[in-house]
Motif scaffolding. Structure first.
Motif, PDB file in Angstrom:
ATOM      1  N   MET A   1      34.611 -25.690 -13.339  1.00 36.17           N
ATOM      2  CA  MET A   1      35.075 -25.013 -12.151  1.00 36.17           C
ATOM      3  C   MET A   1      33.867 -24.602 -11.314  1.00 36.17           C
ATOM      4  O   MET A   1      32.851 -24.171 -11.833  1.00 36.17           O
ATOM      5  CB  MET A   1      35.899 -23.781 -12.511  1.00 36.17           C
ATOM      6  CG  MET A   1      36.347 -23.051 -11.263  1.00 36.17           C
ATOM      7  SD  MET A   1      36.960 -21.373 -11.448  1.00 36.17           S
ATOM      8  CE  MET A   1      38.313 -21.523 -12.534  1.00 36.17           C
ATOM      9  N   TYR A   2      34.012 -24.738 -10.016  1.00 34.01           N
ATOM     10  CA  TYR A   2      32.956 -24.327  -9.098  1.00 34.01           C
ATOM     11  C   TYR A   2      33.040 -22.823  -8.845  1.00 34.01           C
ATOM     12  O   TYR A   2      34.127 -22.260  -8.732  1.00 34.01           O
ATOM     13  CB  TYR A   2      33.079 -25.074  -7.770  1.00 34.01           C
ATOM     14  CG  TYR A   2      32.777 -26.537  -7.884  1.00 34.01           C
ATOM     15  CD1 TYR A   2      31.466 -26.986  -7.964  1.00 34.01           C
ATOM     16  CD2 TYR A   2      33.799 -27.474  -7.936  1.00 34.01           C
ATOM     17  CE1 TYR A   2      31.178 -28.333  -8.071  1.00 34.01           C
ATOM     18  CE2 TYR A   2      33.530 -28.827  -8.040  1.00 34.01           C
ATOM     19  CZ  TYR A   2      32.217 -29.246  -8.110  1.00 34.01           C
ATOM     20  OH  TYR A   2      31.928 -30.580  -8.223  1.00 34.01           O
ATOM     21  N   GLN A   3      31.894 -22.206  -8.736  1.00 33.29           N
ATOM     22  CA  GLN A   3      31.839 -20.787  -8.412  1.00 33.29           C
ATOM     23  C   GLN A   3      32.010 -20.576  -6.906  1.00 33.29           C
ATOM     24  O   GLN A   3      32.807 -19.760  -6.475  1.00 33.29           O
ATOM     25  CB  GLN A   3      30.495 -20.189  -8.861  1.00 33.29           C
ATOM     26  CG  GLN A   3      30.282 -20.208 -10.352  1.00 33.29           C
ATOM     27  CD  GLN A   3      31.284 -19.341 -11.070  1.00 33.29           C
ATOM     28  OE1 GLN A   3      31.492 -18.185 -10.722  1.00 33.29           O
ATOM     29  NE2 GLN A   3      31.931 -19.893 -12.090  1.00 33.29           N
ATOM     30  N   SER A   4      31.223 -21.324  -6.113  1.00 37.35           N
ATOM     31  CA  SER A   4      31.211 -21.127  -4.667  1.00 37.35           C
ATOM     32  C   SER A   4      31.161 -22.469  -3.946  1.00 37.35           C
ATOM     33  O   SER A   4      30.259 -23.266  -4.168  1.00 37.35           O
ATOM     34  CB  SER A   4      29.990 -20.285  -4.281  1.00 37.35           C
ATOM     35  OG  SER A   4      29.956 -20.079  -2.892  1.00 37.35           O
ATOM     36  N   VAL A   5      32.139 -22.684  -3.080  1.00 41.14           N
ATOM     37  CA  VAL A   5      32.234 -23.932  -2.327  1.00 41.14           C
ATOM     38  C   VAL A   5      32.100 -23.611  -0.840  1.00 41.14           C
ATOM     39  O   VAL A   5      32.769 -22.712  -0.322  1.00 41.14           O
ATOM     40  CB  VAL A   5      33.573 -24.652  -2.602  1.00 41.14           C
ATOM     41  CG1 VAL A   5      33.742 -25.857  -1.696  1.00 41.14           C
ATOM     42  CG2 VAL A   5      33.659 -25.061  -4.065  1.00 41.14           C
ATOM     43  N   LEU A   6      31.247 -24.362  -0.176  1.00 40.88           N
ATOM     44  CA  LEU A   6      31.040 -24.257   1.264  1.00 40.88           C
ATOM     45  C   LEU A   6      31.824 -25.374   1.932  1.00 40.88           C
ATOM     46  O   LEU A   6      31.711 -26.541   1.532  1.00 40.88           O
ATOM     47  CB  LEU A   6      29.538 -24.407   1.572  1.00 40.88           C
ATOM     48  CG  LEU A   6      29.117 -24.461   3.029  1.00 40.88           C
ATOM     49  CD1 LEU A   6      29.412 -23.127   3.726  1.00 40.88           C
ATOM     50  CD2 LEU A   6      27.619 -24.785   3.121  1.00 40.88           C
ATOM     51  N   ILE A   7      32.641 -25.044   2.932  1.00 43.20           N
ATOM     52  CA  ILE A   7      33.413 -26.046   3.659  1.00 43.20           C
ATOM     53  C   ILE A   7      32.999 -25.983   5.119  1.00 43.20           C
ATOM     54  O   ILE A   7      33.142 -24.953   5.762  1.00 43.20           O
ATOM     55  CB  ILE A   7      34.937 -25.803   3.559  1.00 43.20           C
ATOM     56  CG1 ILE A   7      35.379 -25.657   2.109  1.00 43.20           C
ATOM     57  CG2 ILE A   7      35.709 -26.922   4.223  1.00 43.20           C
ATOM     58  CD1 ILE A   7      35.899 -24.299   1.818  1.00 43.20           C
ATOM     59  N   ALA A   8      32.480 -27.115   5.628  1.00 49.22           N
ATOM     60  CA  ALA A   8      32.089 -27.192   7.037  1.00 49.22           C
ATOM     61  C   ALA A   8      33.296 -27.678   7.836  1.00 49.22           C
ATOM     62  O   ALA A   8      33.842 -28.742   7.554  1.00 49.22           O
ATOM     63  CB  ALA A   8      30.912 -28.141   7.199  1.00 49.22           C
ATOM     64  N   VAL A   9      33.706 -26.892   8.829  1.00 46.26           N
ATOM     65  CA  VAL A   9      34.892 -27.217   9.620  1.00 46.26           C
ATOM     66  C   VAL A   9      34.617 -27.041  11.104  1.00 46.26           C
ATOM     67  O   VAL A   9      33.750 -26.265  11.497  1.00 46.26           O
ATOM     68  CB  VAL A   9      36.108 -26.353   9.208  1.00 46.26           C
ATOM     69  CG1 VAL A   9      36.483 -26.573   7.756  1.00 46.26           C
ATOM     70  CG2 VAL A   9      35.864 -24.882   9.465  1.00 46.26           C
ATOM     71  N   ASP A  10      35.391 -27.780  11.914  1.00 39.72           N
ATOM     72  CA  ASP A  10      35.274 -27.631  13.368  1.00 39.72           C
ATOM     73  C   ASP A  10      36.635 -27.581  14.056  1.00 39.72           C
ATOM     74  O   ASP A  10      36.721 -27.592  15.264  1.00 39.72           O
ATOM     75  CB  ASP A  10      34.421 -28.754  13.952  1.00 39.72           C
ATOM     76  CG  ASP A  10      35.020 -30.135  13.742  1.00 39.72           C
ATOM     77  OD1 ASP A  10      36.140 -30.234  13.191  1.00 39.72           O
ATOM     78  OD2 ASP A  10      34.370 -31.123  14.118  1.00 39.72           O
ATOM     79  N   GLY A  11      37.704 -27.546  13.272  1.00 37.12           N
ATOM     80  CA  GLY A  11      39.045 -27.508  13.846  1.00 37.12           C
ATOM     81  C   GLY A  11      39.689 -28.875  13.987  1.00 37.12           C
ATOM     82  O   GLY A  11      40.841 -28.981  14.372  1.00 37.12           O
ATOM     83  N   SER A  12      38.955 -29.930  13.669  1.00 42.27           N
ATOM     84  CA  SER A  12      39.489 -31.290  13.774  1.00 42.27           C
ATOM     85  C   SER A  12      40.442 -31.585  12.614  1.00 42.27           C
ATOM     86  O   SER A  12      40.478 -30.863  11.617  1.00 42.27           O
ATOM     87  CB  SER A  12      38.352 -32.309  13.768  1.00 42.27           C
ATOM     88  OG  SER A  12      37.713 -32.328  12.500  1.00 42.27           O
TER      89      SER A  12
ATOM     90  N   LEU B   1      29.238 -28.578  -1.238  1.00 42.61           N
ATOM     91  CA  LEU B   1      29.565 -28.581   0.184  1.00 42.61           C
ATOM     92  C   LEU B   1      30.644 -29.628   0.400  1.00 42.61           C
ATOM     93  O   LEU B   1      30.524 -30.759  -0.073  1.00 42.61           O
ATOM     94  CB  LEU B   1      28.321 -28.932   1.009  1.00 42.61           C
ATOM     95  CG  LEU B   1      28.521 -29.307   2.472  1.00 42.61           C
ATOM     96  CD1 LEU B   1      29.142 -28.169   3.257  1.00 42.61           C
ATOM     97  CD2 LEU B   1      27.208 -29.731   3.085  1.00 42.61           C
ATOM     98  N   VAL B   2      31.708 -29.261   1.111  1.00 42.47           N
ATOM     99  CA  VAL B   2      32.787 -30.189   1.441  1.00 42.47           C
ATOM    100  C   VAL B   2      32.796 -30.362   2.952  1.00 42.47           C
ATOM    101  O   VAL B   2      32.765 -29.382   3.696  1.00 42.47           O
ATOM    102  CB  VAL B   2      34.157 -29.672   0.946  1.00 42.47           C
ATOM    103  CG1 VAL B   2      35.264 -30.666   1.287  1.00 42.47           C
ATOM    104  CG2 VAL B   2      34.126 -29.389  -0.548  1.00 42.47           C
ATOM    105  N   ILE B   3      32.830 -31.629   3.397  1.00 39.64           N
ATOM    106  CA  ILE B   3      32.779 -31.931   4.828  1.00 39.64           C
ATOM    107  C   ILE B   3      33.640 -33.151   5.114  1.00 39.64           C
ATOM    108  O   ILE B   3      33.782 -34.036   4.262  1.00 39.64           O
ATOM    109  CB  ILE B   3      31.309 -32.160   5.275  1.00 39.64           C
ATOM    110  CG1 ILE B   3      31.190 -32.279   6.792  1.00 39.64           C
ATOM    111  CG2 ILE B   3      30.684 -33.347   4.560  1.00 39.64           C
ATOM    112  CD1 ILE B   3      29.756 -32.244   7.305  1.00 39.64           C
ATOM    113  N   GLY B   4      34.223 -33.204   6.305  1.00 40.65           N
ATOM    114  CA  GLY B   4      34.990 -34.371   6.734  1.00 40.65           C
ATOM    115  C   GLY B   4      34.063 -35.430   7.302  1.00 40.65           C
ATOM    116  O   GLY B   4      32.902 -35.155   7.628  1.00 40.65           O
TER     117      GLY B   4
END
Length: 131
Positions: free
Chosen positions: A1-12, A97-100
């Motif tokens: 399990m991940y402790q901390s996940v960063l998600i980069a978003v822009d509304g798309s 890091l999670v990114i589209g």
């Protein structure tokens, strides 16, 4: 399990898909990162609000709502998305890091290079790219 996940978003649409995939990871904490560009700030001024963070938060309502019931925070940074995303990923304590793959500025991406490609190349942490 991940402790901390960063998600980069822009509304798309693709950043919504990235957020949906991130939730499936069942991390202990999420940080939703949105980078506000100078162009975004100008748009806020031109439309009379003058507050680019409030405008962006409104654009991200659907994404933020997905995290209801999860431990998360929303982080707004100002600058160039590919540089700021890497900076936050490399200088904060995140496991992933999670990114589209494509954001709001598809044409600019073709001309200037892919944000997700730059992030994968320069990030010190693992990156999950969601198509």
């Amino acid at each position: 399990m991940y402790q901390s996940v960063l998600i980069a978003v822009d509304g798309s649409h693709n950043s919504m898909r990235a957020a949906e995939e991130a939730i499936k990871l069942d991390a202990k904490h999420y940080t939703i990162l949105s980078v506000i560009t100078a162009e975004d700030s100008k748009e806020s001024v031109l439309h009379g609000t003058g507050d680019s963070e409030s405008d962006r938060k409104e654009e991200l309502e659907d994404i933020i709502a997905k995290f209801s019931g999860h431990h998360f925070n929303v982080l707004f940074e100002h600058g160039y998305p590919k540089e700021k995303i890497v900076e936050v990923a490399n200088h904060h304590n995140h496991d992933l890091l999670v990114i589209g793959t494509r954001g709001l500025s598809g044409l600019k991406e073709v001309v200037m290079g892919s944000v997700s490609r730059h992030v994968v190349k320069h990030s010190d942490i693992n990156v999950l790219v969601v198509k």
